[in-house]
Design a protein around this motif. Structure first.
Motif, PDB file in Angstrom:
ATOM      1  N   LEU B  53       0.842  -1.198   0.000  1.00  0.00           N
ATOM      2  CA  LEU B  53       0.000   0.000   0.000  1.00  0.00           C
ATOM      3  C   LEU B  53       0.874   1.243   0.000  1.00  0.00           C
ATOM      4  O   LEU B  53       1.671   1.437   0.915  1.00  0.00           O
ATOM      5  N   GLU B  54       0.708   2.052  -1.042  1.00  0.00           N
ATOM      6  CA  GLU B  54       1.410   3.338  -1.117  1.00  0.00           C
ATOM      7  C   GLU B  54       0.400   4.448  -0.836  1.00  0.00           C
ATOM      8  O   GLU B  54      -0.772   4.312  -1.170  1.00  0.00           O
ATOM      9  N   PHE B 125      -4.526   6.385  -1.921  1.00  0.00           N
ATOM     10  CA  PHE B 125      -3.830   5.121  -1.623  1.00  0.00           C
ATOM     11  C   PHE B 125      -3.819   4.293  -2.901  1.00  0.00           C
ATOM     12  O   PHE B 125      -4.778   4.341  -3.683  1.00  0.00           O
ATOM     13  N   TRP B 126      -2.751   3.510  -3.081  1.00  0.00           N
ATOM     14  CA  TRP B 126      -2.651   2.626  -4.245  1.00  0.00           C
ATOM     15  C   TRP B 126      -2.101   1.284  -3.786  1.00  0.00           C
ATOM     16  O   TRP B 126      -1.209   1.217  -2.944  1.00  0.00           O
ATOM     17  N   LYS B 127      -2.652   0.209  -4.398  1.00  0.00           N
ATOM     18  CA  LYS B 127      -2.237  -1.153  -4.037  1.00  0.00           C
ATOM     19  C   LYS B 127      -1.431  -1.782  -5.156  1.00  0.00           C
ATOM     20  O   LYS B 127      -1.851  -1.795  -6.306  1.00  0.00           O
ATOM     21  N   LYS B 128      -0.294  -2.339  -4.771  1.00  0.00           N
ATOM     22  CA  LYS B 128       0.494  -3.120  -5.725  1.00  0.00           C
ATOM     23  C   LYS B 128       0.537  -4.567  -5.260  1.00  0.00           C
ATOM     24  O   LYS B 128       0.719  -4.833  -4.067  1.00  0.00           O
ATOM     25  N   TRP B 139      -0.066  -3.067 -10.525  1.00  0.00           N
ATOM     26  CA  TRP B 139      -0.856  -2.192  -9.675  1.00  0.00           C
ATOM     27  C   TRP B 139      -2.325  -2.563  -9.831  1.00  0.00           C
ATOM     28  O   TRP B 139      -2.793  -2.808 -10.948  1.00  0.00           O
ATOM     29  N   VAL B 140      -3.033  -2.609  -8.749  1.00  0.00           N
ATOM     30  CA  VAL B 140      -4.461  -2.932  -8.791  1.00  0.00           C
ATOM     31  C   VAL B 140      -5.178  -1.817  -9.563  1.00  0.00           C
ATOM     32  O   VAL B 140      -4.892  -0.637  -9.365  1.00  0.00           O
TER      33      VAL B 140
END
Lengths: 85, 156
Positions: B53-54, B125-128, B139-140
């Protein structure tokens, strides 16, 4: 105008840096202009911003539309659609 | 009346549900309903090793607070907490927590639901994906269904 750009997720990976300060020419007025300008800066920017319509922008850490003027911005965030939660 | 301030946190470490609920309810006698939502990391049928999670530090907290304040006003909530983790998160681990407290259950359910629908589409937020076969996945991608879930709150 000098402004700090911050990149996240695959935009950050493709440009290959988390942030930078750049000098923006006067012809760049809106967020859309900024994305089009960045695309001319090199292959990595071209790859990150190939489909500018999907890119999200934040000025001083608040979401804005692409037609928002960027004059006076201290920090502009450039990132893909969010996937938290 | 002073507007209620939500509890907002973005952190690497896990959270404890009972502790978080107690922060909202301790010493209170006006709360009649508490709804909690916990989002966890799935293993996607065994193919996923972890999510990374970024987030956009500063803006993530600000957006969560903005969404939480909208929910407090709209549903007359008596308490609201939102906690979002970042960093590497393994299947089975917590990612996000939303707790809504209200006089009655409908407001608490709606408040928690509203916060999650907006958080998914507006909190930075971004999910990888990290895959079980050792490779770094993609990346999701954002889902149209998440936009639709948010938009149902915008109808007049």
């Amino acid at each position: 105008m000098k402004v700090k750009l911050v990149y996240f997720a695959w935009v950050r990976e493709r440009i290959d840096k988390p942030e930078e300060e750049i000098d923006i020419p006067e012809t760049v007025v809106t967020g859309r202009d900024l994305l089009n300008h960045l695309k001319t800066l090199g292959e990595e920017y071209e790859a990150a911003l190939q489909y500018p319509e999907v890119i999200r922008l934040a000025i001083n850490q608040e979401h804005v539309d692409h037609d928002e003027p960027i004059a006076g911005a201290r920090e502009i965030g450039i990132f893909p659609p969010m996937t938290g939660g | 009346m002073v507007a209620l301030k939500p509890f907002i946190r973005v952190q690497r470490e896990d959270f404890d549900l009972q502790t978080e609920i107690a922060m909202l309810t301790e010493g209170r006698q006006d709360i009649g309903a508490v709804v909690t939502f916990t989002g966890l990391c799935r293993d996607e049928g065994g193919s996923l090793n972890a999510l990374e999670l970024e987030h956009y530090p500063g803006m993530a907290e600000a957006e969560m607070a903005r969404i939480a304040e909208l929910a407090i006003a709209r549903f007359s909530l008596l308490g609201l907490s939102a906690v979002h983790r970042y960093g590497k998160i393994a299947p089975g681990e917590n990612i996000v927590l939303v707790i809504a407290a209200a006089s009655h259950r409908q407001a608490a359910f709606d408040g928690a639901n509203f916060v999650m629908d907006f958080l998914k589409t507006a909190a930075p937020f971004w999910k990888k994906e990290h895959l079980a076969n050792g490779s770094t996945g993609s990346w999701v991608a954002a889902k149209d269904a998440d936009d639709a879930a948010r938009d149902k709150w915008l109808k007049p």
